[in-house]
Enzyme design. Sequence first.
Site, PDB file in Angstrom:
ATOM      1  N   HIS A   1      31.244  88.622  73.984  1.00 59.61           N
ATOM      2  CA  HIS A   1      32.306  87.683  74.347  1.00 59.61           C
ATOM      3  C   HIS A   1      33.488  88.427  74.991  1.00 59.61           C
ATOM      4  O   HIS A   1      34.170  87.881  75.861  1.00 59.61           O
ATOM      5  CB  HIS A   1      32.827  86.938  73.113  1.00 59.61           C
ATOM      6  CG  HIS A   1      31.896  85.906  72.579  1.00 59.61           C
ATOM      7  ND1 HIS A   1      30.871  86.209  71.718  1.00 59.61           N
ATOM      8  CD2 HIS A   1      31.828  84.566  72.793  1.00 59.61           C
ATOM      9  CE1 HIS A   1      30.208  85.104  71.412  1.00 59.61           C
ATOM     10  NE2 HIS A   1      30.767  84.097  72.049  1.00 59.61           N
TER      11      HIS A   1
ATOM     12  N   ASP B   1      23.125  82.557  77.869  1.00 56.55           N
ATOM     13  CA  ASP B   1      24.300  82.488  77.013  1.00 56.55           C
ATOM     14  C   ASP B   1      25.479  82.114  77.918  1.00 56.55           C
ATOM     15  O   ASP B   1      25.344  82.033  79.150  1.00 56.55           O
ATOM     16  CB  ASP B   1      24.526  83.823  76.312  1.00 56.55           C
ATOM     17  CG  ASP B   1      25.248  83.674  74.973  1.00 56.55           C
ATOM     18  OD1 ASP B   1      25.888  82.613  74.768  1.00 56.55           O
ATOM     19  OD2 ASP B   1      25.202  84.608  74.151  1.00 56.55           O
TER      20      ASP B   1
END
Length: 375
Positions: free
Chosen positions: A209, A281
């Site tokens: 992230h 993702d």
Amino acid sequence: MSTSISKYPAKSLLVCIAGTSLTTQETLRLKHPLVRGVILFARNFESSRQLKALVQAIKNASQTPLLVAVDNEGGRVQRFKTDGFTHLPAMADLYRYFANANDDNSKRLDKHALSKQVREYPSKQCLTSVSDIGYLMAYECLSHGIDLSFAPVMDVDQGSDVIGDRAFHESPDIAAQLIEAFCDGMHQAGMATVGKHFPGHGSTKEDSHFHVPVDVRNWADIKNNDLKVFEKLITKNIVDGIMPAHIIFKQIADEPVGYSKHWLQELLKKQLNFKGVIFSDDLAMVGAGASAAKPLSYLERFEKAISAGCDIALLCNKPVEVDVLLSQIKPSDIGIAPTDINLTFENPKVNEVNHQEKISSAKDIIKKIKIWKSA
């Protein structure tokens, strides 16, 4: 505008929405032929009744079917936890709880590190409970109209900052047994499984992230550890969908897994013979934007994911960037949606008695685990 793809497959982008109801702009966005559906977050939940109405509004926004998904795996990553949803424990706690119950020296063991100290295969009782919890998770989502929860986590816990107790275990063999049971419960409830994060994020410390994780291990180490879980369950035809990791495995390929034809086409599809759906993702993650020259645009990220072999790409929490991306793609650049993408799971219906037993059993174990954790 990039022209590396001549035709973009229709229904290949999953987006998100801002609040608890659809805005006019969001409704228009969902009508775009490239948009496949919505991934929901905690901000989209106010109550069970409101969520059902929101999901129905999403599905009514387009004449073609839209997919509604969420990350409701349990523990730290569960968007909905109240009013129609049970707050599930972290997956690592399922094994830890039963290992504690079966160990005579449990009082001297650290419950937070118990799975690292006990390496026995899970008991039948443990596997049954894991299956029941998988059933409960899937049932609660499906009863609100949500098609998919991106679960289970198939990573093994080997020191990753972002995975940790999201993993079922740090042993690939033990993890595979627990994950198979969880998938069985999901299937019994009628939900397809989406394993993540291929070929394994649990051995990479950095969180994709916020970083560009690089794993320097050789092929043998990856295959005999992280990948082993995916290989076992794909061979058993238990995994319906796969989400690749935003990790660069330096000795294997120079690009993140989700952008790599080697990982997705050659290894996942050809060598492992995976026939299901591949979801990227989130393309907004730092790990998805790496480039030697400059940060990748969101159109470039989308193109790289689709070209590598992803069937559906996720772009979350960037509504302006989604609109920019959609504006860069002409209707004439969009092809037809692949006919071989199946996002439903056909299963024998569980009768009412078994259903109630599973729900009751799952909630009872969850209650016991919470008591054990707080003791």
